[in-house]
Structure formats: C-alpha cells, structure tokens
Design an enzyme around this catalytic site. Structure first.
Site, PDB file in Angstrom:
ATOM      1  N   GLY A  89       0.859  -1.183   0.000  1.00 59.63           N
ATOM      2  CA  GLY A  89       0.000   0.000   0.000  1.00 59.63           C
ATOM      3  C   GLY A  89       0.891   1.227   0.000  1.00 59.63           C
ATOM      4  N   ARG A  93      -2.424  10.585  11.035  1.00 57.77           N
ATOM      5  CA  ARG A  93      -1.243   9.749  11.265  1.00 57.77           C
ATOM      6  C   ARG A  93      -0.274  10.290  12.326  1.00 57.77           C
ATOM      7  NH1 ARG A  93       0.610   5.788   8.605  1.00 57.77           N
ATOM      8  NH2 ARG A  93       2.697   6.654   8.725  1.00 57.77           N
ATOM      9  N   TYR A 100      -0.074   7.530  15.099  1.00 54.58           N
ATOM     10  CA  TYR A 100       1.126   6.691  15.031  1.00 54.58           C
ATOM     11  C   TYR A 100       2.394   7.428  15.433  1.00 54.58           C
ATOM     12  CZ  TYR A 100      -1.754   3.639  12.055  1.00 54.58           C
ATOM     13  OH  TYR A 100      -2.726   2.836  11.558  1.00 54.58           O
ATOM     14  N   CYS A 111     -11.018  21.215  18.050  1.00 53.77           N
ATOM     15  CA  CYS A 111     -10.982  21.364  19.502  1.00 53.77           C
ATOM     16  C   CYS A 111     -10.501  20.083  20.161  1.00 53.77           C
ATOM     17  CB  CYS A 111     -12.341  21.802  20.006  1.00 53.77           C
ATOM     18  SG  CYS A 111     -12.659  23.491  19.507  1.00 53.77           S
ATOM     19  N   GLU A 112      -9.277  19.759  19.899  1.00 56.15           N
ATOM     20  CA  GLU A 112      -8.557  18.614  20.452  1.00 56.15           C
ATOM     21  C   GLU A 112      -7.091  18.973  20.269  1.00 56.15           C
ATOM     22  OE1 GLU A 112      -9.568  15.436  21.416  1.00 56.15           O
ATOM     23  OE2 GLU A 112     -11.660  15.478  20.770  1.00 56.15           O
TER      24      GLU A 112
HETATM   25  C1  PLP Z   1      -2.443  -3.017   5.286  1.00 59.22           C
HETATM   26  C2  PLP Z   1      -2.087  -4.245   4.596  1.00 59.22           C
HETATM   27  C3  PLP Z   1      -1.161  -4.218   3.545  1.00 59.22           C
HETATM   28  C4  PLP Z   1      -0.438  -2.970   3.095  1.00 59.22           C
HETATM   29  O1  PLP Z   1       0.514  -2.530   3.998  1.00 59.22           O
HETATM   30  P1  PLP Z   1       1.469  -1.298   3.632  1.00 59.22           P
HETATM   31  O2  PLP Z   1       2.312  -1.093   4.810  1.00 59.22           O
HETATM   32  O3  PLP Z   1       0.607  -0.123   3.343  1.00 59.22           O
HETATM   33  O4  PLP Z   1       2.244  -1.659   2.433  1.00 59.22           O
HETATM   34  C5  PLP Z   1      -0.901  -5.419   2.913  1.00 59.22           C
HETATM   35  N1  PLP Z   1      -1.515  -6.565   3.274  1.00 59.22           N
HETATM   36  C6  PLP Z   1      -2.412  -6.608   4.283  1.00 59.22           C
HETATM   37  C7  PLP Z   1      -3.061  -7.890   4.623  1.00 59.22           C
HETATM   38  C8  PLP Z   1      -2.726  -5.464   4.967  1.00 59.22           C
HETATM   39  O5  PLP Z   1      -3.603  -5.515   5.980  1.00 59.22           O
END
Ligand code: PLP
Length: 402
Positions: free
Chosen positions: A261, A298, A302, A328-329
């Site tokens: 991703g 994020r 995180y 307001c946080e």
């Molecule tokens: C979120 C996820 C990904 C992607 O992860 P990235 O860190 O964004 O590359 C791939 N496979 C599964 C099963 C996920 O839950």
C-alpha cells in the site's frame, strides 16, 4: 511534484486539499516490478485500504496491478473500478463468516487467518480454493501498532498450528492454493524479511496445490531526510534467488505475490493546508492550519513524522514551529520543527500524504472532508469533490418534536 504546481493547485482549488502524483505511483510500481523481473510470474496486489479512491484503483489497474482488500466494501470498489474478481484477494480479520462467503461467491480469492473459519469454510465450500494467512512470529519494526507478525498478534494462523491446518484440509477435502504473510508496515531490515520468508517457504512446502506465495507488504518508505527505506533492488535480487530455489524444490513454478500500500502511494501524496494564524506563547510558536486530525490523523495516531514544506516561503529563514490544527482537540502535526518562516496565509504541504491519510479522514467537528486531486499528464484532475453541508446531514433523520 514541483512546488509551483502545488501552489497553483492550492490557489485554484483552495485548502485543505489532497493531491496525488500519478507519475510517482507509476514509478514506484515499476521499481517494484523491475526489482523482481527475474521472477517468471509476479503479482502485485495494491492494498486498497491505503487509498481507495476509484480513480486511483483504475490507474493502478492500468499499470497491471491486482488488489488486496480487507472488507467486502473494498471488494465492491475494486469491481466498480473494473477489476476482475480473480485479480482481487480478500484478507479479512475478524469479519463474519457470512461476509467471507459473500465475497467468495463473487469469485474473489479468499485468504483465511483463523482455524475455526477455515474449518467452517472447508466443510461448507470444499470446492473453493483458499489461501492461508500465516503468522511467522517475526517482530517487524518497533512500533507495536503496525507490527502484526509477533506472537500475540490477532493476525494470521500461527506456524505452530500448521498440523491443525493440515488436519482440517484432509478432513474437509478443501484445497489450499496460496500461502500468505503480512508482518506489518515497518520492516527496516531485509534480513528480517528474508528470515520470515524462509518460514513461509517451509510452510508452503507442506501444501501440494499452491498457485502462489504472497509475501504481503512491509516495505518502508522514507518520511524524513535520512530515513532508511527498504532497498527494493537488493531485496528483489535476494528474494528472487530464494524463490527460484523454492520453485525448483517444489517441482513447478508458482506465482510470487506482494500487496504493497504505502510503497505505491505514500510518497505520491501531498496534503495542502493554509495557515490561519501564528500564535506565540511563552515557549512556543504555533502555526495553526485549516485542518486537524479529522483530515490527517497519522501524526497523532502513530506518531509519524511527515515533512512539512512552506510552499509560500521556501527560502525564508528557518525558525522553530509547532504546526497544529484548528479542531478542539490536541491535534499536533509537528513539534518544534525547523521550517522556513511561516506567516498567516502561507500554504504548507505535508509530504507522504498518499497512504492512510484521506482514507482515515472524518467529519469530526462537523468539518468537510477535503477534496482529492490526481496530478496526471501535467494537469490536476478532481477525483473527489469537496463536501457540503448536505453531505453532513445526508443520512440523518431529523425528528420533529412539536
Ligand atoms: C495493510 C495491509 C497491507 C499494506 O501494507 P502497507 O504497509 O501499506 O504496504 C498489505 N496486506 C495486508 C493484509 C494489509 O492488511
């Protein structure tokens, strides 16, 4: 993307706005596929949850990507984008058995990570091949929010439970066509990844009908100057060699799959905000932008550090700012960060805003979610309009108390 183009976009469309650079997505896709060019059958399944706008999905389809999905709704978005069900893999965790059946009926590849669900599914649908998500118990990265392969993770079936899997398979007559792992988003170290891969190969060798091995994701992308990023080229070379050896001992070639991703979309994204005010306290200079964790969570969720560029004053003298939002946080984007001098009205760009940014946005404080633009062929294309008050009340049922 060039700063000038981002600035023009902010002026033309207003802030806050998400901009994605299609060319960057394409070059990342090509980097990954060329790192594995020696693999005879490679499959990239883009992880939809990172950024699920349908135009983004269609763009990735054009590059040859498949999809990795985690909900039936993501599957539906993929189908709307024109993907064949067979080019979609569904990797749910904790969803209902009924949803898994519904997705399977569509012809989508099912990936199961729970022994109980596996047994139910195999008993009821022995003719539908499934992939199994393994937990190799490899600790990836240091942040427990994004490490999903360690011992007490809720994801995957433990490698210590392989005998159970084999028993279910032989009792039900079901077919296992894939082995999968996804150990989290922050694997710095190729060695750790290869170590986990070996566990996956060992597991895979115990199943006869495999069509693919899916190594999930875990590619790290740079967020800050000097950040370590996964060396994809070296990783490609080393895993390819091991994969070839595996296929040889397995007796036939199978497909190698990934589901990135972040790697594909993180760096392609820019989040543009406008500075509403500068606020000087006794100890801090705050730059307050027209957004908050409702749009960009994020950093708060995180602790991720996104680079911030002052597009309006790139060569200004650097000063220390805490960049915060307008909700307001406590919604701190950056603490005491060196940024070229900021004035009210300046446009700040947050980098790495492609993955897990818009898709985690909400309407908290009754603010509209930002519009999304795709920068493609030197032009900005609207791929999601901004919201209006109508969107906020769309599904509300307004009672009358007279
Ligand atoms: C979120 C996820 C990904 C992607 O992860 P990235 O860190 O964004 O590359 C791939 N496979 C599964 C099963 C996920 O839950």
């Amino acid at each position: 993307m060039k700063a000038k183009n981002l600035l023009n976009i902010a002026e033309k469309y207003g802030c806050p706005v998400y901009v994605y650079d299609a060319h960057k997505i394409e070059s990342q896709y090509q980097r990954l596929t060329s790192a594995f060019k020696e693999v005879s059958s490679l499959r990239i399944n883009y992880a939809v949850k990172a950024l699920s706008n349908i135009s983004i999905l269609k763009f990735l389809k054009g590059l040859g990507s498949g999809l990795d999905t985690v909900s039936i709704q993501e599957v539906e978005l993929g189908l709307m984008a024109g993907f064949e069900p067979s080019s979609i893999i569904y990797t749910p965790n904790g969803v209902s058995f009924q949803e898994i059946e519904e997705v399977a009926e569509k012809g989508v590849q099912i990936n199961i990570d729970n022994l109980d669900i596996l047994e139910q599914f195999g008993t009821k649908h022995p003719q539908i091949p499934v992939c199994i998500r393994i937990n190799p118990h490899v600790m990836a990265g240091g942040n427990t929010n994004i490490s999903v392969g360690h011992i007490d993770s809720k994801f995957g079936i433990s490698i210590h439970q392989i005998p159970h899997i084999l028993r279910i398979v032989s009792n039900t007559g079901m077919r296992i066509n894939g082995i999968h792992m996804h150990t989290g988003s922050d694997i710095l170290d190729i060695g750790v990844f290869l170590y986990a891969s070996n566990i996956l190969f060992d597991t895979a060798s115990q199943f006869e009908d495999l069509e693919f091995i899916d190594f999930g994701s875990g590619f790290k992308v740079p967020y800050r100057d000097g950040d370590i990023e996964t060396n994809i080229e070296e990783f490609g070379e080393r895993l390819t060699q091991r994969f070839k050896e595996f296929c040889k001992s397995y007796g036939r070639p199978i497909t190698l799959a990934f589901e990135p991703g972040k790697f594909l979309v993180s760096e392609a994204g820019y989040f543009l905000t406008k500075v509403n005010a500068i606020k000087q306290t006794t100890s801090t200079v705050f730059a307050q932008v027209d957004s908050g964790f409702n749009h960009f969570i994020r950093p708060m969720l995180y602790g991720s550090q996104h680079q911030i560029i002052n597009l309006s004053n790139p060569n200004g003298r650097e000063r220390f700012y805490s960049v915060v939002g307008y909700i307001c946080e406590t919604d701190t984007f950056a603490n005491n960060r060196r940024i070229p001098e900021i004035n009210a009205g300046d446009i700040l760009a947050f980098r790495n805003a492609g993955a897990y940014c818009f898709n985690m946005a909400s309407n908290y404080n009754s603010r509209f979610r930002p519009m999304e633009l795709l920068w493609y062929n030197d032009e900005a294309h609207i791929i999601r309009r901004g919201e209006t008050l109508d969107d906020l009340v769309r599904n509300q049922v307004i009672l009358d108390f007279n």
